[in-house]
Structure formats: structure tokens, C-alpha cells
Design a protein around this motif. Sequence first.
Motif, PDB file in Angstrom:
ATOM      1  N   TYR A  78      -6.129   2.755  -5.480  1.00 56.11           N
ATOM      2  CA  TYR A  78      -7.111   2.514  -4.434  1.00 56.11           C
ATOM      3  C   TYR A  78      -7.962   3.744  -4.153  1.00 56.11           C
ATOM      4  CZ  TYR A  78      -8.839  -0.561  -0.779  1.00 56.11           C
ATOM      5  OH  TYR A  78      -9.625  -1.399  -0.025  1.00 56.11           O
ATOM      6  N   GLY A  79      -7.422   4.899  -4.466  1.00 59.64           N
ATOM      7  CA  GLY A  79      -8.164   6.133  -4.257  1.00 59.64           C
ATOM      8  C   GLY A  79      -7.218   7.306  -4.134  1.00 59.64           C
ATOM      9  N   GLY A  80      -7.531   8.438  -4.798  1.00 55.49           N
ATOM     10  CA  GLY A  80      -6.664   9.598  -4.704  1.00 55.49           C
ATOM     11  C   GLY A  80      -5.252   9.281  -5.147  1.00 55.49           C
ATOM     12  N   GLU A  81      -4.289   9.557  -4.227  1.00 59.06           N
ATOM     13  CA  GLU A  81      -2.880   9.270  -4.524  1.00 59.06           C
ATOM     14  C   GLU A  81      -2.437   7.936  -3.951  1.00 59.06           C
ATOM     15  OE1 GLU A  81      -2.874  12.062  -0.901  1.00 59.06           O
ATOM     16  OE2 GLU A  81      -4.099  11.646  -2.645  1.00 59.06           O
ATOM     17  N   GLU A  82      -3.374   7.115  -3.507  1.00 51.44           N
ATOM     18  CA  GLU A  82      -3.055   5.800  -2.934  1.00 51.44           C
ATOM     19  C   GLU A  82      -3.058   4.725  -4.031  1.00 51.44           C
ATOM     20  OE1 GLU A  82      -5.143   6.523   1.452  1.00 51.44           O
ATOM     21  OE2 GLU A  82      -6.225   5.479  -0.155  1.00 51.44           O
ATOM     22  N   MET A  83      -1.968   3.997  -4.114  1.00 45.53           N
ATOM     23  CA  MET A  83      -1.857   2.920  -5.094  1.00 45.53           C
ATOM     24  C   MET A  83      -1.410   1.643  -4.395  1.00 45.53           C
ATOM     25  SD  MET A  83      -0.209   4.946  -8.323  1.00 45.53           S
ATOM     26  CE  MET A  83      -0.705   6.657  -8.610  1.00 45.53           C
ATOM     27  N   VAL A  84      -1.855   0.527  -4.928  1.00 46.49           N
ATOM     28  CA  VAL A  84      -1.642  -0.756  -4.256  1.00 46.49           C
ATOM     29  C   VAL A  84      -1.127  -1.797  -5.243  1.00 46.49           C
ATOM     30  CG1 VAL A  84      -3.307  -0.459  -2.380  1.00 46.49           C
ATOM     31  CG2 VAL A  84      -4.106  -1.223  -4.625  1.00 46.49           C
ATOM     32  N   ILE A  85      -0.439  -2.780  -4.689  1.00 47.98           N
ATOM     33  CA  ILE A  85       0.017  -3.927  -5.482  1.00 47.98           C
ATOM     34  C   ILE A  85      -0.321  -5.195  -4.709  1.00 47.98           C
ATOM     35  CG2 ILE A  85       2.005  -5.174  -6.412  1.00 47.98           C
ATOM     36  CD1 ILE A  85       3.402  -2.544  -6.850  1.00 47.98           C
ATOM     37  N   MET A  86      -0.885  -6.187  -5.400  1.00 46.85           N
ATOM     38  CA  MET A  86      -1.034  -7.515  -4.825  1.00 46.85           C
ATOM     39  C   MET A  86       0.050  -8.387  -5.432  1.00 46.85           C
ATOM     40  SD  MET A  86      -4.209 -10.262  -4.832  1.00 46.85           S
ATOM     41  CE  MET A  86      -4.302 -10.402  -6.622  1.00 46.85           C
ATOM     42  N   VAL A  87       0.966  -8.868  -4.598  1.00 47.77           N
ATOM     43  CA  VAL A  87       2.055  -9.726  -5.047  1.00 47.77           C
ATOM     44  C   VAL A  87       1.623 -11.174  -4.848  1.00 47.77           C
ATOM     45  CG1 VAL A  87       4.454 -10.390  -4.705  1.00 47.77           C
ATOM     46  CG2 VAL A  87       3.784  -7.985  -4.503  1.00 47.77           C
ATOM     47  N   THR A  88       1.528 -11.913  -5.952  1.00 49.86           N
ATOM     48  CA  THR A  88       1.039 -13.296  -5.890  1.00 49.86           C
ATOM     49  C   THR A  88       2.158 -14.325  -6.030  1.00 49.86           C
ATOM     50  OG1 THR A  88       0.614 -13.257  -8.268  1.00 49.86           O
ATOM     51  CG2 THR A  88      -1.197 -12.606  -6.831  1.00 49.86           C
ATOM     52  N   ASP A  89       3.364 -13.863  -6.320  1.00 45.14           N
ATOM     53  CA  ASP A  89       4.503 -14.764  -6.479  1.00 45.14           C
ATOM     54  C   ASP A  89       5.175 -14.972  -5.121  1.00 45.14           C
ATOM     55  OD1 ASP A  89       6.790 -16.138  -7.092  1.00 45.14           O
ATOM     56  OD2 ASP A  89       7.461 -14.769  -8.667  1.00 45.14           O
ATOM     57  N   PRO A  90       5.090 -16.185  -4.553  1.00 47.70           N
ATOM     58  CA  PRO A  90       5.651 -16.417  -3.209  1.00 47.70           C
ATOM     59  C   PRO A  90       7.171 -16.319  -3.152  1.00 47.70           C
ATOM     60  CG  PRO A  90       4.913 -18.491  -4.187  1.00 47.70           C
ATOM     61  CD  PRO A  90       4.457 -17.407  -5.096  1.00 47.70           C
ATOM     62  N   SER A  91       7.843 -16.335  -4.297  1.00 47.46           N
ATOM     63  CA  SER A  91       9.303 -16.265  -4.294  1.00 47.46           C
ATOM     64  C   SER A  91       9.829 -14.835  -4.173  1.00 47.46           C
ATOM     65  CB  SER A  91       9.862 -16.907  -5.572  1.00 47.46           C
ATOM     66  OG  SER A  91       9.504 -16.140  -6.716  1.00 47.46           O
ATOM     67  N   PHE A 137       0.863  -1.187   0.000  1.00 51.33           N
ATOM     68  CA  PHE A 137       0.000   0.000   0.000  1.00 51.33           C
ATOM     69  C   PHE A 137       0.899   1.237   0.000  1.00 51.33           C
ATOM     70  CE2 PHE A 137      -3.326   2.889   0.940  1.00 51.33           C
ATOM     71  CZ  PHE A 137      -4.551   2.230   0.859  1.00 51.33           C
ATOM     72  N   SER A 138       0.754   2.111  -1.000  1.00 45.51           N
ATOM     73  CA  SER A 138       1.612   3.295  -1.096  1.00 45.51           C
ATOM     74  C   SER A 138       0.773   4.568  -1.127  1.00 45.51           C
ATOM     75  CB  SER A 138       2.472   3.237  -2.361  1.00 45.51           C
ATOM     76  OG  SER A 138       1.676   3.445  -3.511  1.00 45.51           O
ATOM     77  N   ASP A 139       1.375   5.635  -0.627  1.00 45.83           N
ATOM     78  CA  ASP A 139       0.723   6.938  -0.627  1.00 45.83           C
ATOM     79  C   ASP A 139       1.783   7.987  -0.967  1.00 45.83           C
ATOM     80  OD1 ASP A 139      -1.874   8.516   0.410  1.00 45.83           O
ATOM     81  OD2 ASP A 139      -0.063   9.606   1.045  1.00 45.83           O
ATOM     82  N   ILE A 140       1.506   8.829  -1.961  1.00 47.32           N
ATOM     83  CA  ILE A 140       2.475   9.854  -2.365  1.00 47.32           C
ATOM     84  C   ILE A 140       2.576  10.918  -1.277  1.00 47.32           C
ATOM     85  CG2 ILE A 140       3.010  11.620  -4.093  1.00 47.32           C
ATOM     86  CD1 ILE A 140       1.523   9.890  -6.139  1.00 47.32           C
ATOM     87  N   ASP A 141       3.803  11.230  -0.895  1.00 47.58           N
ATOM     88  CA  ASP A 141       4.024  12.215   0.170  1.00 47.58           C
ATOM     89  C   ASP A 141       3.765  13.633  -0.335  1.00 47.58           C
ATOM     90  OD1 ASP A 141       4.873  10.172   1.906  1.00 47.58           O
ATOM     91  OD2 ASP A 141       6.937  10.299   1.157  1.00 47.58           O
ATOM     92  N   ASN A 142       3.092  14.410   0.516  1.00 54.14           N
ATOM     93  CA  ASN A 142       2.866  15.846   0.249  1.00 54.14           C
ATOM     94  C   ASN A 142       2.180  16.100  -1.096  1.00 54.14           C
ATOM     95  OD1 ASN A 142       4.372  16.490   2.677  1.00 54.14           O
ATOM     96  ND2 ASN A 142       6.244  16.079   1.498  1.00 54.14           N
ATOM     97  N   PHE A 143       1.276  15.222  -1.434  1.00 52.52           N
ATOM     98  CA  PHE A 143       0.631  15.348  -2.751  1.00 52.52           C
ATOM     99  C   PHE A 143      -0.288  16.571  -2.813  1.00 52.52           C
ATOM    100  CE2 PHE A 143      -2.600  14.228  -5.974  1.00 52.52           C
ATOM    101  CZ  PHE A 143      -1.767  14.021  -7.059  1.00 52.52           C
ATOM    102  N   LYS A 144      -0.988  16.877  -1.734  1.00 46.99           N
ATOM    103  CA  LYS A 144      -1.876  18.048  -1.725  1.00 46.99           C
ATOM    104  C   LYS A 144      -1.076  19.332  -1.944  1.00 46.99           C
ATOM    105  CE  LYS A 144      -5.515  20.317   0.963  1.00 46.99           C
ATOM    106  NZ  LYS A 144      -4.987  21.677   0.726  1.00 46.99           N
TER     107      LYS A 144
END
Length: 378
Positions: free
Chosen positions: A304-317, A262-269
Amino acid sequence: MKVVDLLFGEMASILSNIIVLVILALMVVVSIRLFLDRRKKGYLSMTISLLIVSITYVLQLYLKLSAIDTSLTAYILLMLKIISFILVNMGIYQLYNRTKRRQYVFFYGLIIMGFVVSIVHFYVPQLYSGPNQQVRLLQDIGLELYVFVLIFLCFYMIPPFIAQQIKYQLALTVYFFMQAAHLINAYMYNNSQLWFSLADNILPIIYYFLLFMLLFDRVVELMQAIYNSSITDGLTRLFNRKFFYNRVTQYVQRHLPIYILFSDIDNFKKLNDTQGHQMGDDVLKQVAQIMKDEAEECGIAGRYGGEEMVIMVTDPSVKMDAFAERVRMRIETETIVTASIGYSKYKNGLSAEELIKQADEAMYKAKTSGKNRVVKYA
């Protein structure tokens, strides 16, 4: 009835017309359906042009069955052939483009030019007093050659503006050979060359089949575009929140080992306020591209919303510490912003919502403890 009659005889021509009419009927149904659903001029033009083509083949079939062959009927069929050819190609152009006044002038100008060329048809009997068969051939030669002009114009002018260029040019190539076979057989062999007659019967089927496939592929393209717009974010082209959540749910329900970043861009506003929303949009697209690149071989990325972006990592390695740090470093070095990142690992008993919430909490800890860092949910 012998096989040779189905390939070379009068029955072959009738059978060819019937097959073409079946293909045209399918195309009309598809184009009407498209027009009713989307109300675009292109689909209306395509429907009208296909109906004119159908009328041409019905009339041609009727005249053959009735054994009617006059100079006037030949002229009517030839003009309908030219008009329908122009309108079909205009419809294909409109499937992919808005038609402006100059395009209408171009296509309707070609129809008017066809009527101008057809004047020759009515003056030949007055200027030439040879055998009736020769007079008939001379009457039609101007319009027959004009068809080649239309083929070359469409071949070079329309493909740059449509998506299915190769298929469209292949169809026009088939039409060219169909017209060439027809002229050679009529003007050189008096319609007695069997192999040219065979080409004259088979090539129309191939031509309209290719047009049907072009129209069908356009339907598939539209369906794909509608589906993509329903699952992706319009600005970043990442998967939208609903789709991302549903995919996480699928993996969680199967108890598969996944990570959520889960990521959020710093000081985006502040960035938006000081440098404008256009700069903010550009930064969102840059960060989204980094997320998409990193997730390409090991999972999926979403907004995910606004400046929030997400990644689902499905590779267990995947080593998640190194993966998350690489994402953070790329954002810092390749854009004008930084990002706070948190991640969590799936454990039995967690729901998709809880798993994502854990990653969000880890990101919030990264945000409140200095920003531009990675925190693992503990």
C-alpha cells in the motif's frame, strides 16, 4: 490440375514459396512494429534478416517461373540462404539479450566463414572436368554441408540464452530434416524422389511457421511483462496500491463479504537508519513473500505504501482472527522484524476507501498499544 501436382510437381514448389512468403510478410510486419515501439537492435536485426529471407524466396520464385537455372544463380541463392539463416538466429538471440562485441564477432564470423567455404564453388570447375550436373553438385557441396554446421552450432549455443528453448530447437530440428531431405534428393536421386521433394516443399512452411509462433509468443511475453509491471510493485512483486484499490472496489460494488488486513512493519525507519536501506529492502521482500503465501488461496496481497502491506481476503470461510495472527507470527519468527496488524470486515454501505481506512485505523491502534499485535476494527 491434379492433387498430385500440388503435392509433388513444379507447382508444389511454387505454392510452397508463396505460403512461406506470406508467413514471412506477417513476421516482417510484427518485427517492424516491435522495433518502432521499443527501438531494440534485436527487432531491427530480425526485420533485416526476414527481409533477406523474403528476397531469397522472391528470387527463388522468379527463377523457377522464368526457368532460369545456372551455376551463378544457384550460388547466389545458397549464399543468401546461409546469410539469412545466420541473421535470423542472431535476431532470435537479440530478442532476449543485449548483443556484445563477442556475439557480433561470432555471428558475422559465421557469415565470413561461409564466404571462405564458398571459394570451393569457383575452383571445382578447374579441378574437375566431369559432366556438368556433377560439377554443379560438387560446387555446392561445401556450402550445403556448412549449413549443417550452422544448425548444430545454433542448436547448442543459443537455447540457454532464450526463453522459448523447446520451440526454437524444434524449429532447428525441422530445418535439419529440410536440409537433409534436400541433399539426399539432390545428390542421391537427382531430384527425382517424390517423397523427398514433398518434404522439401512442406518443411520450410513448418519451419517458418514455428519461427512466426516464436516471434508471436515473444510479443505476448512483452505484453504480459508490461501489464505485470503496471499492476505490481517493483521491489516486493506484490500488487501495487492502485490495482489493489480497484480490486477492493469491484468486490465492494458487488456487496461481497471480504476482509481487509492492513499491516505495518514495526520500527522500520530505525532498521533503515541502523542497518542500511539494503537490509530494509530485504526485509520488505521477506515480509511481502509471507503476505503473498498467506493470501495465495484466499485473496490477494498488495503493497500500500512504504512498509505498509495489505491483504484482501475474499474467502468467507477464513477465520480472520486466526489468519491475521498467523501472518503476524510468521513475520515475527521468519524475519528480524515484527508487524502491527489491523483488519476490518465489509458491511453494507461502506465504500472501498472507508473499508481500507477502517483496517488502517485498527492497525494504528495495534501500533499505539504495544506493537506486534493484531487488532480488529470495532
